[in-house]
Design an enzyme around this catalytic site. Structure first.
Site, PDB file in Angstrom:
ATOM      1  N   GLU A  27       8.994  -6.117  65.697  1.00  0.00           N
ATOM      2  CA  GLU A  27       7.942  -5.121  65.925  1.00  0.00           C
ATOM      3  C   GLU A  27       8.240  -3.792  65.234  1.00  0.00           C
ATOM      4  OE1 GLU A  27       6.617  -8.230  68.412  1.00  0.00           O
ATOM      5  OE2 GLU A  27       8.633  -7.392  68.177  1.00  0.00           O
ATOM      6  N   PHE A  49       5.995  -5.466  73.789  1.00  0.00           N
ATOM      7  CA  PHE A  49       6.833  -5.252  72.616  1.00  0.00           C
ATOM      8  C   PHE A  49       6.452  -3.963  71.889  1.00  0.00           C
ATOM      9  CE2 PHE A  49       6.871 -10.135  72.511  1.00  0.00           C
ATOM     10  CZ  PHE A  49       7.862 -10.168  73.483  1.00  0.00           C
TER      11      PHE A  49
END
Length: 343
Positions: A87, A112
């Site tokens: 991410e 995330f």
């Protein structure tokens, strides 16, 4: 006595009927058995918009199928970027693309984005006021896979981030209309994403999404529910269910958490005499409820009573969604109970 491996644990039983549920109930659609749905509204809306906007690109962190971005991939394969389970790389790349004149839509799970990549979003995107649009699945309690996947605090995290616009849509129509609005909006946007077979109900209420605007979906003289996301759906269901008790419920849908439409909220609460319940699919800490309470206190507006229908300030259990929604107060029945208690 030791449980057989073929026996369902208690948390995979329906809270009302006791019916045994499969593990798919942990990620089941939020729609009821007879409710209308639309498939992948985000993916289809983005793919359609990209036909007119060649600068739009789609990025994901190994979650194209699970954020409905695979629809965009199929329509525009040369503008789709699979960044892997990273991410921080996802949002760093999105920031770089925005600097080069592209309009990136980046998708992952809300946990995330909020927990793992917050500093990258803050420093690379929000501080620079870049046109990066973030769409994140599994917001709040929309999965039964426990705290590792339940983004129950994402609104609190992103509300404190300067320059960040926050959207919490209710249904498929909300999402379809939010996508072009996000693209037209200057600066970063975070949207909580409902994926898969998404309920459709706002088309019955002459509704039109606008960033920063709350909408009264139905009037009522006894109770005012101020809600966002899936809890607007629950609020409408509860309002209909309580008609048999002659409890008149008004529902104010707040699809934009930041900037908050304080003017409409203050006007509705200021009508007086109504109990106010703020319903949200988020911890009671730092979300819509506290934002509304702060606005009321700041402007000296006092309702008959004020309650929050929200998730507790704790890490939640894993299990089937019907069980968890009933346990933590997000079901229609539990919300109806709060309304009766307020009355």
């Amino acid at each position: 006595m030791k449980r057989s491996k073929y026996e369902r644990p208690a948390w995979l039983s329906h809270p009302r009927s006791g019916e045994r549920l499969t593990t798919s109930a942990m990620i089941a659609s939020l729609a009821g058995p007879d409710q209308r749905t639309k498939p992948a509204p985000f993916g289809h809306a983005l793919a359609k918009l990209a036909e007119e906007r060649p600068e739009i690109v789609g990025l994901t962190a190994d979650l194209g199928k699970y954020t409905d971005l695979h629809i965009f991939q199929k329509a525009h394969p040369d503008r789709y970027y699979q960044m892997g389970m990273a991410e921080q790389l996802l949002f760093g790349a999105a920031a770089g693309m925005a600097r080069e004149g592209f309009l990136p839509f980046a998708t992952t799970y809300a946990v995330f984005a909020a927990r793992r990549a917050y500093d990258f979003i803050a420093m690379a995107i929000a501080e620079e006021m870049l046109d990066v649009k973030i769409a994140c699945a599994l917001p709040g309690l929309t999965t039964g896979y426990g705290p590792s996947h339940q983004a129950t605090e994402d609104l609190a995290i992103f509300r404190g981030l300067p320059n960040m616009t926050i959207i919490d849509p209710c249904d498929a129509l909300d999402i379809e209309q939010a996508v072009p609005a996000m693209a037209a909006h200057k600066g970063p946007v975070y949207m909580r994403l409902l994926r898969g077979q998404v309920p459709l109900l706002l088309d019955e209420y002459d509704y039109r999404f606008e960033i920063g605007k709350a909408k009264v979906l139905r009037g009522g003289s006894d109770v005012l529910i101020i809600s966002s996301g899936i809890m607007t759906m629950r609020a409408l269901e509860a309002a209909k269910a309580l008609e048999v008790d002659r409890i008149d419920v008004s529902v104010l849908h707040v699809p934009t958490i930041k900037p908050l439409d304080e003017a409409t909220i203050l006007a509705e609460v200021g009508k007086g005499g109504r109990h106010v319940i703020v319903a949200e699919n988020h911890t009671r800490i730092g979300g819509l409820g506290e934002a509304v309470a702060t606005a009321l206190l700041r402007h000296g507006v006092t309702p008959a009573s004020f309650r929050q229908a929200a998730l507790p300030d704790e890490f939640l259990d894993a299990g089937a969604l019907p069980t968890l929604h009933d346990r933590y107060g997000l079901s229609t029945e539990r919300l109806s109970g709060q309304i009766r208690a307020a009355i």
